[in-house]
Design a protein around this motif. Structure first.
Motif, PDB file in Angstrom:
ATOM      1  N   LEU A  21       0.829  -1.203   0.000  1.00 47.86           N
ATOM      2  CA  LEU A  21       0.000   0.000   0.000  1.00 47.86           C
ATOM      3  C   LEU A  21       0.864   1.253   0.000  1.00 47.86           C
ATOM      4  O   LEU A  21       0.503   2.270  -0.605  1.00 47.86           O
ATOM      5  CB  LEU A  21      -0.944  -0.001   1.205  1.00 47.86           C
ATOM      6  CG  LEU A  21      -1.965  -1.136   1.270  1.00 47.86           C
ATOM      7  CD1 LEU A  21      -2.808  -1.019   2.530  1.00 47.86           C
ATOM      8  CD2 LEU A  21      -2.834  -1.166   0.029  1.00 47.86           C
ATOM      9  N   THR A  22       2.011   1.189   0.668  1.00 49.20           N
ATOM     10  CA  THR A  22       2.936   2.322   0.699  1.00 49.20           C
ATOM     11  C   THR A  22       3.505   2.585  -0.687  1.00 49.20           C
ATOM     12  O   THR A  22       3.590   3.731  -1.128  1.00 49.20           O
ATOM     13  CB  THR A  22       4.084   2.064   1.699  1.00 49.20           C
ATOM     14  OG1 THR A  22       3.513   1.873   2.993  1.00 49.20           O
ATOM     15  CG2 THR A  22       5.071   3.205   1.730  1.00 49.20           C
ATOM     16  N   CYS A  35       2.177   2.081  -3.432  1.00 51.29           N
ATOM     17  CA  CYS A  35       1.121   2.602  -4.309  1.00 51.29           C
ATOM     18  C   CYS A  35       0.419   3.801  -3.691  1.00 51.29           C
ATOM     19  O   CYS A  35      -0.682   4.169  -4.124  1.00 51.29           O
ATOM     20  CB  CYS A  35       0.109   1.491  -4.597  1.00 51.29           C
ATOM     21  SG  CYS A  35       0.812   0.067  -5.412  1.00 51.29           S
ATOM     22  N   PHE A  36       1.018   4.399  -2.677  1.00 48.63           N
ATOM     23  CA  PHE A  36       0.395   5.507  -1.957  1.00 48.63           C
ATOM     24  C   PHE A  36       0.046   6.644  -2.918  1.00 48.63           C
ATOM     25  O   PHE A  36       0.866   7.064  -3.726  1.00 48.63           O
ATOM     26  CB  PHE A  36       1.331   6.011  -0.855  1.00 48.63           C
ATOM     27  CG  PHE A  36       0.725   7.069   0.027  1.00 48.63           C
ATOM     28  CD1 PHE A  36      -0.294   6.742   0.908  1.00 48.63           C
ATOM     29  CD2 PHE A  36       1.168   8.370  -0.033  1.00 48.63           C
ATOM     30  CE1 PHE A  36      -0.847   7.702   1.730  1.00 48.63           C
ATOM     31  CE2 PHE A  36       0.621   9.349   0.790  1.00 48.63           C
ATOM     32  CZ  PHE A  36      -0.399   9.013   1.664  1.00 48.63           C
ATOM     33  N   ILE A  63      -6.257   1.452   1.283  1.00 50.24           N
ATOM     34  CA  ILE A  63      -5.250   2.499   1.217  1.00 50.24           C
ATOM     35  C   ILE A  63      -4.684   2.681   2.622  1.00 50.24           C
ATOM     36  O   ILE A  63      -5.278   2.214   3.600  1.00 50.24           O
ATOM     37  CB  ILE A  63      -5.839   3.838   0.699  1.00 50.24           C
ATOM     38  CG1 ILE A  63      -6.957   4.336   1.638  1.00 50.24           C
ATOM     39  CG2 ILE A  63      -6.324   3.711  -0.735  1.00 50.24           C
ATOM     40  CD1 ILE A  63      -7.453   5.742   1.327  1.00 50.24           C
ATOM     41  N   LEU A  64      -3.564   3.353   2.704  1.00 50.95           N
ATOM     42  CA  LEU A  64      -3.002   3.656   4.024  1.00 50.95           C
ATOM     43  C   LEU A  64      -3.896   4.653   4.750  1.00 50.95           C
ATOM     44  O   LEU A  64      -4.486   5.535   4.135  1.00 50.95           O
ATOM     45  CB  LEU A  64      -1.601   4.239   3.894  1.00 50.95           C
ATOM     46  CG  LEU A  64      -0.492   3.291   3.466  1.00 50.95           C
ATOM     47  CD1 LEU A  64       0.830   4.042   3.385  1.00 50.95           C
ATOM     48  CD2 LEU A  64      -0.365   2.110   4.408  1.00 50.95           C
ATOM     49  N   GLU A  77      -0.077   9.118   6.123  1.00 49.34           N
ATOM     50  CA  GLU A  77       1.098   9.207   5.264  1.00 49.34           C
ATOM     51  C   GLU A  77       2.126   8.159   5.696  1.00 49.34           C
ATOM     52  O   GLU A  77       2.275   7.887   6.892  1.00 49.34           O
ATOM     53  CB  GLU A  77       1.713  10.596   5.370  1.00 49.34           C
ATOM     54  CG  GLU A  77       0.814  11.698   4.856  1.00 49.34           C
ATOM     55  CD  GLU A  77       1.409  13.078   5.080  1.00 49.34           C
ATOM     56  OE1 GLU A  77       2.649  13.190   5.226  1.00 49.34           O
ATOM     57  OE2 GLU A  77       0.626  14.030   5.124  1.00 49.34           O
ATOM     58  N   PRO A  78       2.879   7.595   4.740  1.00 47.14           N
ATOM     59  CA  PRO A  78       3.881   6.567   5.081  1.00 47.14           C
ATOM     60  C   PRO A  78       4.914   7.022   6.101  1.00 47.14           C
ATOM     61  O   PRO A  78       5.412   6.206   6.878  1.00 47.14           O
ATOM     62  CB  PRO A  78       4.535   6.262   3.732  1.00 47.14           C
ATOM     63  CG  PRO A  78       3.504   6.613   2.721  1.00 47.14           C
ATOM     64  CD  PRO A  78       2.760   7.780   3.298  1.00 47.14           C
ATOM     65  N   GLU A  99       7.738   4.751   5.075  1.00 46.11           N
ATOM     66  CA  GLU A  99       8.483   5.487   4.050  1.00 46.11           C
ATOM     67  C   GLU A  99       9.928   4.979   3.985  1.00 46.11           C
ATOM     68  O   GLU A  99      10.473   4.763   2.893  1.00 46.11           O
ATOM     69  CB  GLU A  99       8.441   6.976   4.365  1.00 46.11           C
ATOM     70  CG  GLU A  99       9.103   7.846   3.313  1.00 46.11           C
ATOM     71  CD  GLU A  99       8.946   9.313   3.650  1.00 46.11           C
ATOM     72  OE1 GLU A  99       8.203   9.990   2.932  1.00 46.11           O
ATOM     73  OE2 GLU A  99       9.563   9.764   4.649  1.00 46.11           O
TER      74      GLU A  99
END
Length: 139
Positions: free
Chosen positions: A17-18, A20-21, A66-67, A70-71, A121
């Motif tokens: 998911l990160t 494809c964030f 989705i996340l 934010e990552p 991240e």
């Protein structure tokens, strides 16, 4: 401390998911197929991650996950603690000698610090380092 497949596969989900964030929702089926994992097992893991706010579900024909943030704001610790529970290296350390208790606590704190300081991240960008795959570790 042993991280089970719950923690490992949960981290796999959120890393996908990160990566494809910002591109929209990703289905568990696509993650399962890409990584060669059981979709049914991933479905069992996504519930606790959703309840913790780490991921959000999007309904509809083009839905998925989705996340939840934010990552850079989600840590490895968030995922591991959600799926594995508290970080415990040794049970009942009260019965140990002071020196041993200190050792177990220092090891636990080191593991905790690494998990707490590693964001999604960080993990998602880790594959960009060409030297990472070149290291071999022997124990």
């Amino acid at each position: 401390m042993k991280i089970t497949t719950k923690g490992r596969y949960g981290l796999t989900i959120v890393l996908e998911l990160t990566r494809c964030f910002g591109q929209g929702p990703i289905s568990l089926r696509s993650i399962a197929e890409k990584k060669g994992l059981s979709e049914h097992y991933l479905e069992q893991l996504i519930g606790p991650l959703r309840n913790a706010g780490i991921v959000k579900s999007i309904r509809g024909a083009h839905g998925g996950y989705i996340l939840g943030d934010e990552p850079a704001k989600i840590t490895a610790s968030d995922i591991i603690r959600t799926l594995e529970g508290p970080i415990v290296l040794v049970e009942s350390i009260e019965d140990e000698e002071a020196a041993q208790r200190e050792l177990w606590m220092r090891i636990r704190n080191a593991v905790k610090d690494v998990l707490d300081s590693t964001t999604l991240e960080d993990l998602a960008s880790h594959g960009d380092d060409p030297l990472v795959d070149g290291y071999m570790f022997y124990i």
